[in-house]
Design an enzyme around this catalytic site. Structure first.
Site, PDB file in Angstrom:
ATOM      1  N   ASP A  15      39.543 -27.398  -0.554  1.00 54.69           N
ATOM      2  CA  ASP A  15      39.279 -26.047  -1.344  1.00 54.69           C
ATOM      3  C   ASP A  15      38.887 -24.833  -0.259  1.00 54.69           C
ATOM      4  O   ASP A  15      39.265 -23.918  -0.595  1.00 54.69           O
ATOM      5  CB  ASP A  15      38.277 -26.303  -2.477  1.00 54.69           C
ATOM      6  CG  ASP A  15      38.121 -25.207  -3.484  1.00 54.69           C
ATOM      7  OD1 ASP A  15      38.912 -24.998  -4.350  1.00 54.69           O
ATOM      8  OD2 ASP A  15      37.123 -24.491  -3.311  1.00 54.69           O
ATOM      9  N   ASP A 171      26.191 -19.989   6.805  1.00 58.15           N
ATOM     10  CA  ASP A 171      25.835 -19.627   5.131  1.00 58.15           C
ATOM     11  C   ASP A 171      26.723 -18.193   4.967  1.00 58.15           C
ATOM     12  O   ASP A 171      26.202 -17.196   5.582  1.00 58.15           O
ATOM     13  CB  ASP A 171      24.444 -19.208   5.024  1.00 58.15           C
ATOM     14  CG  ASP A 171      23.946 -18.952   3.549  1.00 58.15           C
ATOM     15  OD1 ASP A 171      24.846 -18.292   2.877  1.00 58.15           O
ATOM     16  OD2 ASP A 171      22.890 -19.715   3.253  1.00 58.15           O
ATOM     17  N   HIS A 172      27.790 -18.412   4.310  1.00 57.83           N
ATOM     18  CA  HIS A 172      28.739 -17.189   4.493  1.00 57.83           C
ATOM     19  C   HIS A 172      27.924 -16.063   3.716  1.00 57.83           C
ATOM     20  O   HIS A 172      28.670 -14.875   3.800  1.00 57.83           O
ATOM     21  CB  HIS A 172      29.899 -17.550   3.692  1.00 57.83           C
ATOM     22  CG  HIS A 172      30.211 -17.806   2.294  1.00 57.83           C
ATOM     23  ND1 HIS A 172      29.761 -18.819   1.745  1.00 57.83           N
ATOM     24  CD2 HIS A 172      30.762 -16.947   1.375  1.00 57.83           C
ATOM     25  CE1 HIS A 172      29.940 -18.816   0.580  1.00 57.83           C
ATOM     26  NE2 HIS A 172      30.519 -17.610   0.212  1.00 57.83           N
ATOM     27  N   HIS A 234      22.482 -20.064  -0.202  1.00 55.86           N
ATOM     28  CA  HIS A 234      22.730 -18.553  -0.039  1.00 55.86           C
ATOM     29  C   HIS A 234      21.366 -17.686  -0.823  1.00 55.86           C
ATOM     30  O   HIS A 234      21.207 -16.634  -0.400  1.00 55.86           O
ATOM     31  CB  HIS A 234      23.815 -18.603  -0.985  1.00 55.86           C
ATOM     32  CG  HIS A 234      25.061 -19.279  -0.744  1.00 55.86           C
ATOM     33  ND1 HIS A 234      25.383 -19.367   0.726  1.00 55.86           N
ATOM     34  CD2 HIS A 234      26.190 -19.845  -1.102  1.00 55.86           C
ATOM     35  CE1 HIS A 234      26.430 -20.118   0.743  1.00 55.86           C
ATOM     36  NE2 HIS A 234      27.132 -20.488  -0.447  1.00 55.86           N
TER      37      HIS A 234
HETATM   38  C1  BG6 Z   1      29.970 -21.822  -1.972  1.00 53.57           C
HETATM   39  C2  BG6 Z   1      29.499 -22.928  -2.956  1.00 53.57           C
HETATM   40  O1  BG6 Z   1      28.953 -22.156  -0.812  1.00 53.57           O
HETATM   41  O2  BG6 Z   1      29.786 -20.683  -2.310  1.00 53.57           O
HETATM   42  C3  BG6 Z   1      30.532 -22.714  -3.986  1.00 53.57           C
HETATM   43  O3  BG6 Z   1      29.708 -24.236  -2.319  1.00 53.57           O
HETATM   44  C4  BG6 Z   1      30.527 -21.196  -4.524  1.00 53.57           C
HETATM   45  O4  BG6 Z   1      30.218 -23.694  -5.188  1.00 53.57           O
HETATM   46  C5  BG6 Z   1      30.840 -20.374  -3.302  1.00 53.57           C
HETATM   47  O5  BG6 Z   1      31.675 -21.152  -5.465  1.00 53.57           O
HETATM   48  C6  BG6 Z   1      30.669 -18.885  -3.686  1.00 53.57           C
HETATM   49  O6  BG6 Z   1      31.029 -17.924  -2.729  1.00 53.57           O
HETATM   50  P1  BG6 Z   1      31.447 -16.556  -3.016  1.00 53.57           P
HETATM   51  O7  BG6 Z   1      31.691 -15.918  -1.707  1.00 53.57           O
HETATM   52  O8  BG6 Z   1      33.011 -16.782  -3.890  1.00 53.57           O
HETATM   53  O9  BG6 Z   1      30.495 -16.072  -3.945  1.00 53.57           O
END
Ligand code: BG6
Length: 463
Positions: A15, A171-172, A234
């Site tokens: 995913d 940690d994006h 996050h």
């Molecule tokens: C991921 C989580 O780190 O961040 C997911 O594992 C989550 O469950 C996602 O959906 C959310 O990322 P964003 O950038 O769409 O807010």
């Protein structure tokens, strides 16, 4: 300079790769000709050939990339992608991978572990068999480990293999434009920095609401849940940026130091059931790879405190959940009202999907009236198409940073360790305290109990 570089993705059919990584690589190709990324090896178990994979990836780019689809740009990216089929849990298969890299003349590696954390150790063991892997860089997706003990073991394993400074714990959320903006909003504006404390603020609410469910990630998610999947990483990163003292300089070390102090000052709620609400969306137990009797939370709301001079006594509310009525991530700062009949000023930092800042304050109703009404100023940063095109998405930023060796905005081990300590302790408390899991309707705003939690302290969630 980057010619001998190979960017390898473990978990190439997962995913994360199709939603985020491949679209990010496409955006990078479009924005700067993909100079950092000459060759991409995608590893997966499925029976694809490279050309089959490239066709699949085209759909993901069309659907998820920030920049619009252009055939010639995609073709350039596609030429760089090679699909390599292997079972990465089988150590013996790494000899084949080594031979494959030799054949392609790969000398410098970046390995991206886009897989569940329980596979990290086995991949590292396998990489012992790959020439030059030890000198490569590794990007690790969160969550880093599944609890403090597992994270510590994993860290030891990683640091024992990769050279110092080559481990990038991603940690994006730290790559998101408005998360990076929080410091500027706080520290470059005396109208906020002078009142950024428990004396002036009633509460701070950090919300990360998602419309999506667990999609194809049931197997991973069911072992994780909202607390480990979103909060431990996050949301705690955001909390620490919101609550930290101003770092001495722009240097990342100074920022980390201040973030750490916040993590260390987090206090555990005395009565967990009065400080936390957990929920699970109706239908979750029927998702693929989810246990039929699962008690994993897909929603969590927590009330917590930072026990230091700036914040003592002021609640931080943090909530996150899946299958909700909207996708919205924001930090709402609710100031203290000057009088009981006057609405509080509110500063709302909007992180996504709209990026911007909303400010609500009191004015006199126009005309002869002396009534107080609210002025609502809504600055939308992402509404300008120029900003939208020029602002790289989080994964683009962080992948490019890793290529360039820029380590700021990646998580450090001590931060991860401190946040695991806290989350583990909370989990122990709620297991013992028997916090119930409230079932909520998909497409709703989560369990009613989350609103009641705040109401019981005279607050309500800001929407
Ligand atoms: C991921 C989580 O780190 O961040 C997911 O594992 C989550 O469950 C996602 O959906 C959310 O990322 P964003 O950038 O769409 O807010």
């Amino acid at each position: 300079m980057y010619n001998e570089q190979v960017f390898t993705i473990f978990g190439g059919t997962g995913d994360l790769t199709f939603r985020k990584l491949i679209p990010a690589l496409y955006n990078m190709e479009m924005a700067d000709g993909g100079e950092y990324c000459p060759r991409i090896v995608v590893i997966g178990r499925r029976e694809y050939t490279s050309s089959m994979y490239r066709e699949k990836a085209r759909d993901w780019v069309e659907k998820f990339a920030r920049l619009s689809y252009k055939e010639e740009v995609y073709e350039k990216l596609a030429e760089k992608i090679v699909y390599y089929r292997m079972d990465f849990t089988d150590e013996a298969s790494y000899e084949g991978l080594d031979a494959f890299y030799r054949e392609m003349g790969a000398k410098k590696h970046i390995f991206y572990f886009a897989v569940a954390p329980r596979f990290f150790e086995i991949i590292v063991s396998g990489l012992h068999k790959v020439d030059g892997a030890r000198d490569g860089k590794v990007v690790l997706e969160k969550p880093f480990g599944e609890d403090l003990a597992a994270a510590a073991r994993l860290n030891e394993e990683m640091e024992g293999f990769f050279s110092q400074g080559h481990i990038y714990r991603i940690d994006h959320y730290l790559g998101k434009e408005m998360v990076r903006n929080i410091q500027t909003i706080r520290f470059a504006n005396p109208i906020f920095s002078n009142v950024w404390d428990a004396g002036h603020i009633e509460c701070i609410q950090i919300s990360a609401m998602e419309e999506v469910g667990v999609e194809s990630r049931g197997g991973y998610y069911d072992r994780s849940g909202a607390l480990k999947d979103m909060m431990q990483n996050h949301l705690f990163q955001i909390l620490t940026i919101v609550a930290m003292e101003q770092p001495k300089s722009q240097e990342v070390e100074d920022m980390h130091r201040e973030q750490m102090k916040v993590l260390e000052a987090l206090s555990l709620p005395e009565n967990i059931s009065e400080s936390m609400v957990l929920g699970q969306y109706d239908g979750y137990r029927k998702e693929p790879s989810v246990r039929a009797d699962s008690s994993t939370e897909t929603y969590a709301a927590v009330r917590l405190f930072v026990d230091n001079d700036r914040w003592r006594g002021m609640p931080f509310y943090i909530r996150t959940g899946k299958k909700l009525d909207k996708r919205e991530m924001q930090v709402a700062v609710v100031f203290k009202s000057p009088a009981p009949d006057i609405e509080p000023d509110i500063l709302n930092i909007k992180i996504q999907p709209t990026e911007g800042v909303y400010l609500q304050f009191n004015i006199k109703k126009p005309g002869e009236s002396v009534d107080v009404i609210q002025a609502k100023m809504d600055f939308c940063q992402s509404c300008s198409s120029v900003n939208q095109t020029n602002t790289p998405e989080a994964y683009e930023r962080l992948i490019a940073a890793c290529f360039k060796g820029e380590r700021s905005w990646f998580s450090k081990w001590d931060q991860i360790e401190a946040s695991w300590k806290y989350v583990d302790a909370i989990r122990d408390k709620y297991r013992l305290g028997g916090v119930p899991i409230h079932v909520y309707k998909p497409g709703s705003d989560g369990p009613d109990a989350a609103e009641q939690l705040l109401n019981s302290y005279g607050h309500s969630w800001f929407d």
